[in-house]
Design a protein around this motif. Structure first.
Motif, PDB file in Angstrom:
ATOM      1  N   GLY A  77      -5.119 -16.981  25.412  1.00 26.95           N
ATOM      2  CA  GLY A  77      -4.369 -15.951  25.184  1.00 26.95           C
ATOM      3  C   GLY A  77      -3.185 -16.158  25.429  1.00 26.95           C
ATOM      4  O   GLY A  77      -2.377 -15.640  25.020  1.00 26.95           O
ATOM      5  N   SER A 128      -1.255 -18.583  23.326  1.00 25.11           N
ATOM      6  CA  SER A 128      -0.720 -17.963  22.183  1.00 25.11           C
ATOM      7  C   SER A 128       0.414 -16.916  22.027  1.00 25.11           C
ATOM      8  O   SER A 128       0.844 -16.394  21.044  1.00 25.11           O
ATOM      9  CB  SER A 128      -2.205 -17.474  21.398  1.00 25.11           C
ATOM     10  OG  SER A 128      -2.476 -16.270  21.728  1.00 25.11           O
ATOM     11  N   GLU A 178      -0.608 -13.974  23.218  1.00 20.80           N
ATOM     12  CA  GLU A 178      -1.231 -12.577  23.130  1.00 20.80           C
ATOM     13  C   GLU A 178      -1.287 -11.860  24.317  1.00 20.80           C
ATOM     14  O   GLU A 178      -1.456 -10.508  24.539  1.00 20.80           O
ATOM     15  CB  GLU A 178      -2.681 -12.946  22.586  1.00 20.80           C
ATOM     16  CG  GLU A 178      -3.742 -11.657  22.641  1.00 20.80           C
ATOM     17  CD  GLU A 178      -4.960 -12.124  22.159  1.00 20.80           C
ATOM     18  OE1 GLU A 178      -5.890 -11.301  22.355  1.00 20.80           O
ATOM     19  OE2 GLU A 178      -5.268 -13.333  21.795  1.00 20.80           O
ATOM     20  N   LEU A 179      -1.258 -12.470  25.410  1.00 12.74           N
ATOM     21  CA  LEU A 179      -1.401 -12.017  26.633  1.00 12.74           C
ATOM     22  C   LEU A 179       0.226 -11.916  27.515  1.00 12.74           C
ATOM     23  O   LEU A 179       0.164 -11.743  28.735  1.00 12.74           O
ATOM     24  CB  LEU A 179      -2.202 -12.603  27.836  1.00 12.74           C
ATOM     25  CG  LEU A 179      -3.795 -12.718  27.261  1.00 12.74           C
ATOM     26  CD1 LEU A 179      -4.704 -13.443  27.915  1.00 12.74           C
ATOM     27  CD2 LEU A 179      -4.232 -11.301  27.215  1.00 12.74           C
TER      28      LEU A 179
END
Length: 66
Positions: A59, A62, A64-65
């Protein structure tokens, strides 16, 4: 594994970290990963299931976090 053993052996910092104690350290266990604050090596460690840690790192990579 007993907690005193976790606190003493085989901790690793990221190769991206400076040599100062301002990051987290990890230690692989049989089915878990321990994470602690490098500024407080005698302090508490968090334990994560291996699959949860892999998902967390994925995450971050990517975005995402982020």
């Amino acid at each position: 594994m007993a907690l005193p053993e976790i606190a003493v052996r085989d901790w690793f910092k990221s190769s991206y970290s400076a040599q100062a104690n301002d990051c987290v350290e990890t230690r692989r266990l049989v089915f878990e990963l321990a994470v602690r604050d490098s500024k407080d090596p005698g302090g508490p460690a968090l334990l994560f299931a291996a699959d949860a840690w892999v998902a967390f790192i994925a995450g971050i990579k990517s975005g995402e976090l982020a």
